[in-house]
Every structure is written in C-alpha cells, then in structure tokens.
Design a protein around this motif. Structure first.
Motif, PDB file in Angstrom:
ATOM      1  N   ALA A  51       8.589   2.719   0.543  1.00 42.37           N
ATOM      2  CA  ALA A  51       7.372   3.410  -0.078  1.00 42.37           C
ATOM      3  C   ALA A  51       5.993   2.641   0.243  1.00 42.37           C
ATOM      4  CB  ALA A  51       7.593   3.689  -1.435  1.00 42.37           C
ATOM      5  N   SER A  52       5.160   3.277   0.539  1.00 40.66           N
ATOM      6  CA  SER A  52       3.736   2.472   0.580  1.00 40.66           C
ATOM      7  C   SER A  52       2.659   3.476   0.456  1.00 40.66           C
ATOM      8  CB  SER A  52       3.498   1.957   2.127  1.00 40.66           C
ATOM      9  OG  SER A  52       2.084   1.506   2.188  1.00 40.66           O
ATOM     10  N   THR A  53       1.522   2.971  -0.211  1.00 38.55           N
ATOM     11  CA  THR A  53       0.225   3.857  -0.470  1.00 38.55           C
ATOM     12  C   THR A  53      -0.786   2.970   0.527  1.00 38.55           C
ATOM     13  OG1 THR A  53       0.846   4.957  -2.573  1.00 38.55           O
ATOM     14  CG2 THR A  53      -1.525   4.746  -1.928  1.00 38.55           C
ATOM     15  N   ARG A  54      -1.151   1.877  -0.033  1.00 39.47           N
ATOM     16  CA  ARG A  54      -2.148   1.100   0.691  1.00 39.47           C
ATOM     17  C   ARG A  54      -2.125   0.819   2.071  1.00 39.47           C
ATOM     18  NH1 ARG A  54      -2.242   0.644  -4.732  1.00 39.47           N
ATOM     19  NH2 ARG A  54      -0.188   0.962  -4.408  1.00 39.47           N
ATOM     20  N   THR A  55      -1.001   0.352   2.254  1.00 42.21           N
ATOM     21  CA  THR A  55      -0.431  -0.461   3.805  1.00 42.21           C
ATOM     22  C   THR A  55      -0.632   0.765   4.785  1.00 42.21           C
ATOM     23  OG1 THR A  55       0.478  -2.052   2.528  1.00 42.21           O
ATOM     24  CG2 THR A  55       0.673  -2.126   4.858  1.00 42.21           C
ATOM     25  N   ARG A 104       7.151  -1.485   8.274  1.00 46.26           N
ATOM     26  CA  ARG A 104       7.703  -1.726   7.066  1.00 46.26           C
ATOM     27  C   ARG A 104       9.258  -1.619   6.828  1.00 46.26           C
ATOM     28  NH1 ARG A 104       4.780  -1.086   1.086  1.00 46.26           N
ATOM     29  NH2 ARG A 104       3.600  -2.642   2.268  1.00 46.26           N
ATOM     30  N   HIS A 132       4.195 -10.444   4.373  1.00 45.30           N
ATOM     31  CA  HIS A 132       3.232  -9.406   4.523  1.00 45.30           C
ATOM     32  C   HIS A 132       1.989 -10.005   4.942  1.00 45.30           C
ATOM     33  CE1 HIS A 132       1.391  -5.570   3.422  1.00 45.30           C
ATOM     34  NE2 HIS A 132       1.451  -5.322   2.243  1.00 45.30           N
ATOM     35  N   GLN A 135      -1.593  -8.384   4.075  1.00 40.96           N
ATOM     36  CA  GLN A 135      -1.902  -8.459   2.685  1.00 40.96           C
ATOM     37  C   GLN A 135      -2.627  -9.753   2.350  1.00 40.96           C
ATOM     38  OE1 GLN A 135      -1.286  -5.978   0.000  1.00 40.96           O
ATOM     39  NE2 GLN A 135      -2.754  -7.458  -1.171  1.00 40.96           N
ATOM     40  N   PRO A 259      -2.152  -7.063  -5.597  1.00 44.04           N
ATOM     41  CA  PRO A 259      -2.061  -6.340  -4.198  1.00 44.04           C
ATOM     42  C   PRO A 259      -1.936  -4.881  -4.584  1.00 44.04           C
ATOM     43  CG  PRO A 259      -0.005  -7.561  -4.907  1.00 44.04           C
ATOM     44  CD  PRO A 259      -1.048  -7.972  -5.852  1.00 44.04           C
ATOM     45  N   GLY A 260      -1.619  -4.278  -5.914  1.00 41.24           N
ATOM     46  CA  GLY A 260      -0.949  -3.165  -5.977  1.00 41.24           C
ATOM     47  C   GLY A 260       0.237  -2.879  -5.333  1.00 41.24           C
ATOM     48  N   PRO A 261       0.909  -1.901  -5.862  1.00 37.63           N
ATOM     49  CA  PRO A 261       0.724  -0.840  -6.829  1.00 37.63           C
ATOM     50  C   PRO A 261       0.862  -1.615  -8.237  1.00 37.63           C
ATOM     51  CG  PRO A 261       2.836  -0.355  -6.037  1.00 37.63           C
ATOM     52  CD  PRO A 261       2.143  -1.148  -4.984  1.00 37.63           C
TER      53      PRO A 261
HETATM   54  N1   CP Z   1      -0.020  -4.015  -1.676  1.00 40.28           N
HETATM   55  C1   CP Z   1       0.804  -3.055  -0.822  1.00 40.28           C
HETATM   56  O1   CP Z   1       1.605  -3.370   0.272  1.00 40.28           O
HETATM   57  O2   CP Z   1       0.458  -1.815  -1.460  1.00 40.28           O
HETATM   58  P1   CP Z   1       1.709  -0.628  -0.537  1.00 40.28           P
HETATM   59  O3   CP Z   1       3.085  -0.693  -1.063  1.00 40.28           O
HETATM   60  O4   CP Z   1       1.281   0.716  -1.426  1.00 40.28           O
HETATM   61  O5   CP Z   1       1.325  -0.463   0.823  1.00 40.28           O
END
Ligand code: CP
Length: 307
Positions: A51-55, A104, A132, A135, A259-261
C-alpha cells in the motif's frame, strides 16, 4: 548511476546534485502550468506490491509533469494473483520496453533483484525494511530548506526504527552529510547494530531530544511485527509519543517531521502534527514530488546518454 536502489550507493555530491535539481522543480510545481518535457517519449511503469498514498501519487505526478507516459500497474489485479513470480512479472513488463520502473515491495532486497533482470532504470519506492531512498532525499530537501543547511545538525529519529526503511535510508544519508544522529525508542524497536552507523542510541525521549534541531517521528509498523512484541498504544504514546511537552526539550526552533502515514495519538500528538510553526509534514509531501522529478530526470539523462 543506472538505478536508484538505495542511499548507500550515493556520494555526498550525488545527493547534493539531486537536491539542487529538485529545488528547480519545487518552483515549477508552484506554477499553474507544471510542465517540463524532459521525460517526453519515455515510458514509466509504477509497480506497488504494498500500500502507498504519498510515494505512488508523487511518482505518478512527477512522471506526468515531466511528460512521460505513465502506467500504474494494479498489482492486486495482476497475474501475480495467479501465481506468477515477481521476476516473471518484471520480465514480462520489460519486454514492453519501459524506460523507468518504480517498484515498492514488502521484501527487503526484492527491488535490487529485479533491477538485475531488466534493461530499464529501476527506482526503489521502498523494499521491506531495507531502503526508501526517495523518502530520505525528500526529507533531506525539507531539512535543508528549513534549516538552511544539511550538515552539522543534531537529528533525532524516534520510535519504531527496527522495522523502518525510512530510518535506515535517513541514517545513511544524514551520516554521509556529516550530521549527528540520535536514535530514540524502546530497546525492542531499536536494533543495537544501528549504532554501527555512528548514531547515539537512547531509550528515553527526555534524554534523547535535548537540544536537537530536527525531530523525525516514525510510524509504529505493526504489519512488520509478525509474532513479535507489540507495545500497547497507550503506553507507547506516554513514553515515546511526541507532544509539545517533550518537544520543549529540543531547540526552540526544532522542526517536527513524519514520513506518513501517521497514527495520531500513537507516535505523535495530532495538534502538534498540524502546527505549521513546528511541523513540516506537509512540506515533506510537497518536496516528495520535486525530488522524484529530479531523480527520474537524472536517470533519464543516463538512459539517453547510453542510447
Ligand atoms: N512515506 C511513505 O512512503 O508514504 P506512503 O506509504 O503513503 O507512500
């Protein structure tokens, strides 16, 4: 470099070159028309097995803003579900002549392995607890802009370090740029061998946060604690959650990163995370697009040079 697999392969001047180019993209991304066609004609495939939002969003936007043809593979709906292996999947996509592959994967080392099999440039978007790199680069750009430099800073990396590729990449990058790093967390979540990177290790936030310039919080990564000890969230927040009282031990102008989430009320107080006078969490997200544009442009220059 042909690929971007980890910070461990970059020199301080490589890091500075990526950040300097990313600065130009920070400006571009703030304009109404966000186009630079340096990847025009190139094909970028994003493969996210986790899962990922930002990356994922920022790699997609970065490719589109630079004019690449971007395809997001829906891995949940791919033939991986029918038992096809990672390498067969990668070789199949490789036969369609992509230029940039963004990957990823939950297993450490999977992205390096895949990079050995394909002809295109591979960017590691996070592999297990290994690295990462984008990041760490976006964190570095955020710190450099907030503090005016990226050396001789005291940086605290706090929380679940054992399971964190973000901590590992940051530790390597910040060490290469000659910063002093403190790792703070419960002994169960801070592997002793991380001290080999030259970092100080603390299990008490009150000691570790004293006079630091940067406080980097990490998510408690329960999905990687298979069968191991999982701390109670309440107890964890009490001892290791960042709130304004603990932050008062850091320098008065210390910045707060994540870094989130993020898990509000577990590793960080929600009000502090939203306090734009201290928290640079949204800046980190903004820098993520610019850094990924820069990283892909530099790899594309090599591709074109090799053609
Ligand atoms: N910081 C980071 O990698 O966030 P995601 O998992 O949402 O991509």
């Amino acid at each position: 470099h042909r690929h971007l697999l980890g910070i461990e392969h970059l020199s301080p001047s490589d890091i500075t070159a990526i950040l300097d180019l990313a600065e130009t993209y920070v400006e571009l991304n703030r304009q109404p028309a966000k186009r630079a066609d340096v990847l025009a004609g190139l094909t970028q495939i994003n493969m996210f097995f986790e899962a990922s939002t930002r990356t994922q969003a920022s790699f997609e936007l970065a490719g589109k803003r630079l004019g690449a043809d971007v395809m997001n593979m829906a891995m949940q709906a791919s033939s991986i579900k029918k038992g096809e292996t990672l390498i067969d999947t990668a070789m199949t996509l490789n036969a369609m002549h992509p230029d940039l592959l963004v990957v990823r994967h939950p297993h450490s080392g999977a992205v390096d392995l895949l990079a050995q099999k394909v002809n295109c440039a591979v960017l590691n978007a996070g592999d297990g607890r290994h690295e990462h790199p984008t990041q760490a680069l976006l964190d570095a750009l955020t710190i450099r802009r907030a503090k005016g430099r990226l050396h001789r800073l005291n940086v605290a990396i706090c929380g679940d370090i054992a399971h964190s590729r973000v901590a590992r990449s940051n530790l390597i990058l910040l060490g290469k740029m000659e910063n002093r790093i403190r790792l703070i967390g419960p002994p169960t979540l801070v592997p002793a061998h991380f001290a080999e990177f030259g970092a100080e290790v603390h299990d008490d936030m009150h000691e570790g946060l004293k006079d630091v310039d940067v406080v980097m919080m990490l998510r408690l990564q329960k999905e990687r604690m298979d069968g191991g000890f999982i701390p109670s969230e309440r107890e964890y927040y009490h001892r290791y959650g960042l709130d304004s009282e603990k932050l008062a031990l850091a320098k008065p102008d210390a910045i707060v990163m994540h870094p989130g989430p993020m898990n509000r009320g577990v590793e960080i107080d929600g009000t502090l995370a939203d306090d734009i006078n201290r928290s640079v969490i949204q800046d980190q997200v903004e820098m993520g697009v610019a850094v990924r544009m820069a990283a892909m442009e530099l790899l594309a220059r090599n591709l074109r040079g090799a053609a």
